[in-house]
Write an enzyme that holds these catalytic residues in place. Sequence first.
Site, PDB file in Angstrom:
ATOM      1  N   LYS A  19      11.107  35.310  21.747  1.00  0.00           N
ATOM      2  CA  LYS A  19      11.508  34.963  20.364  1.00  0.00           C
ATOM      3  C   LYS A  19      10.394  35.698  19.619  1.00  0.00           C
ATOM      4  O   LYS A  19       9.353  35.593  19.953  1.00  0.00           O
ATOM      5  CB  LYS A  19      11.489  33.358  20.154  1.00  0.00           C
ATOM      6  CG  LYS A  19      12.355  33.165  18.802  1.00  0.00           C
ATOM      7  CD  LYS A  19      13.824  33.000  19.375  1.00  0.00           C
ATOM      8  CE  LYS A  19      14.635  32.501  18.300  1.00  0.00           C
ATOM      9  NZ  LYS A  19      16.273  32.341  18.629  1.00  0.00           N
ATOM     10  N   ASP A  68      18.546  35.674  14.365  1.00  0.00           N
ATOM     11  CA  ASP A  68      18.531  34.372  14.422  1.00  0.00           C
ATOM     12  C   ASP A  68      18.602  33.992  12.802  1.00  0.00           C
ATOM     13  O   ASP A  68      18.989  34.696  12.037  1.00  0.00           O
ATOM     14  CB  ASP A  68      17.152  33.812  15.161  1.00  0.00           C
ATOM     15  CG  ASP A  68      17.049  32.289  15.282  1.00  0.00           C
ATOM     16  OD1 ASP A  68      17.641  31.851  16.180  1.00  0.00           O
ATOM     17  OD2 ASP A  68      16.456  31.634  14.449  1.00  0.00           O
TER      18      ASP A  68
END
Length: 449
Positions: free
Chosen positions: A122, A162
Amino acid sequence: MNDILELVRARDPEQKEFHQAVYEVVESIKPVLEQHPEYRQAKILERMVEPERVIMFRVPWMDDEGQVHVNRGYRVEMNSAIGPYKGGLRFHPSVNLSILKFLAFEQVFKNALTTLPMGGGKGGSDFDPKGKTDTEVMRFCQSFMMELYRHIGPNTDVPAGDIGVGAREIGYLFGMYKRLRNEFTGVLTGKGLNWGGSLIRPEATGYGSVYFAAEMLATRGETLEGKVCLISGAGNVAQYTCEKLIEMGAKPVTLSDSNGYIYDEEGIDREKLDFVMELKNVRRGRIREYAERYPQAVYTPVDPSLDYNPLWNHKADCAFPSATQNEINGKDAQHLVNNGVICVSEGANMPSTPEAIDIFLDNNVLYGLGKAANAGGVAVSGLEMTQNSLRLSWSREEVDRRLREIMKNIHRTALEAAERYGHPGNYVVGANCAAFVKVADAMLDQGLV
Ligand code: NDP
Ligand code: 2IT
């Protein structure tokens, strides 16, 4: 096992979100560790909580007025035991190492559940896209990629979107990567349809979360038809959750953003959802405008003096938290239970606090944790990677069919593991145990690396 939590807390005392994500996994996988001393011997858990690599970098950029700004960029490469690092990029002022480590840690397990060969990662930045012009966002993305490109690649690490990173940002990031590397490859997912993107990727997380809810309800002989549904958020995940719920005959009644929420007792229908999509994706406006356009709806601004979110305090059957972490606390969970909610499917990552999860489980709520329920997004990202490797694109029907199949599989895998490890019907134990075993076995096979 308490030692692991102690270790994680002692190493990075300020990383509260990361501790929370580790706590959930450690609590859930106790039955696996009891049956498999080899995992403890090889210190699998100790290795899993330490990222393989963390990259932090300066992102300088210039606004339209010629002022210089400096943000912080990150990529957390958590685990590559079962495939290249894979996971989204988040652009939000709250982004820090704790949040990205929690997201990367969850991603490892989520990606394992998809059945596709993807490790976990991430990244992102504390850059706030709100109120920025397209040219400012472009310059920021270009500067961000000017550093990130050294660390990623189609067989190394494949970022995606995201919070705050959607089609526009992926486009600017991809353009800069291609220029720097002189290579047209599937290094990012969520790409535009005419330059390597996959049909259904924008829809995938929201659709997948609704498919997962349908699977959970089916275990009790129920369907989504006629169910009143609370949705939080008004971004990518919330919009396509709403779309699929409408398609399946349910009645979504709420949406929100960081300023407040709307409650539309008559239900959000196709036309109203089109209004929201134009408002959010084109005009980049606030959800408050929904109540100006549809006056029967009630807008409630966020009240910082409250210790609960009134969005979760309406009569309903199902809840789809689709905004951000820790948006449902113990009090909110109790409100949901009191209002008759029987099913919670998490589009967001870690939206429920540990207290909220306990309340759901104690009250026999069908509780689909994010790692399982929102895995549809990254699953279709995996399908986008496959299509890029094959240099083909599949039809909408084909991708949707595969998505539906994957969500069914994840549901079945979680239920079976829950049963096997002595917690029937508990998706938290089931999903965490199944994912842990898959990653742990790959790590054992590959030796101490
Ligand atoms: P978007 O940026 O498209 O939308 C985010 C929405 O949540 C916006 O309405 C935003 O409001 C709201 N929100 C964000 N942060 C906060 C906050 N701190 N407090 C209150 N509201 C907030 O993001 P996505 O829809 O893509 O992501 C939503 C959630 O789903 C996240 O938890 C993400 O990690 C998760 N997720 C996303 C996937 C994907 O494929 N996109 C896949 C799996 C999970 P505002 O505009 O006011 O900030
Ligand atoms: O949290 C997530 O799974 C995502 N933001 C999607 C990641 C991806 O690589 O598609």
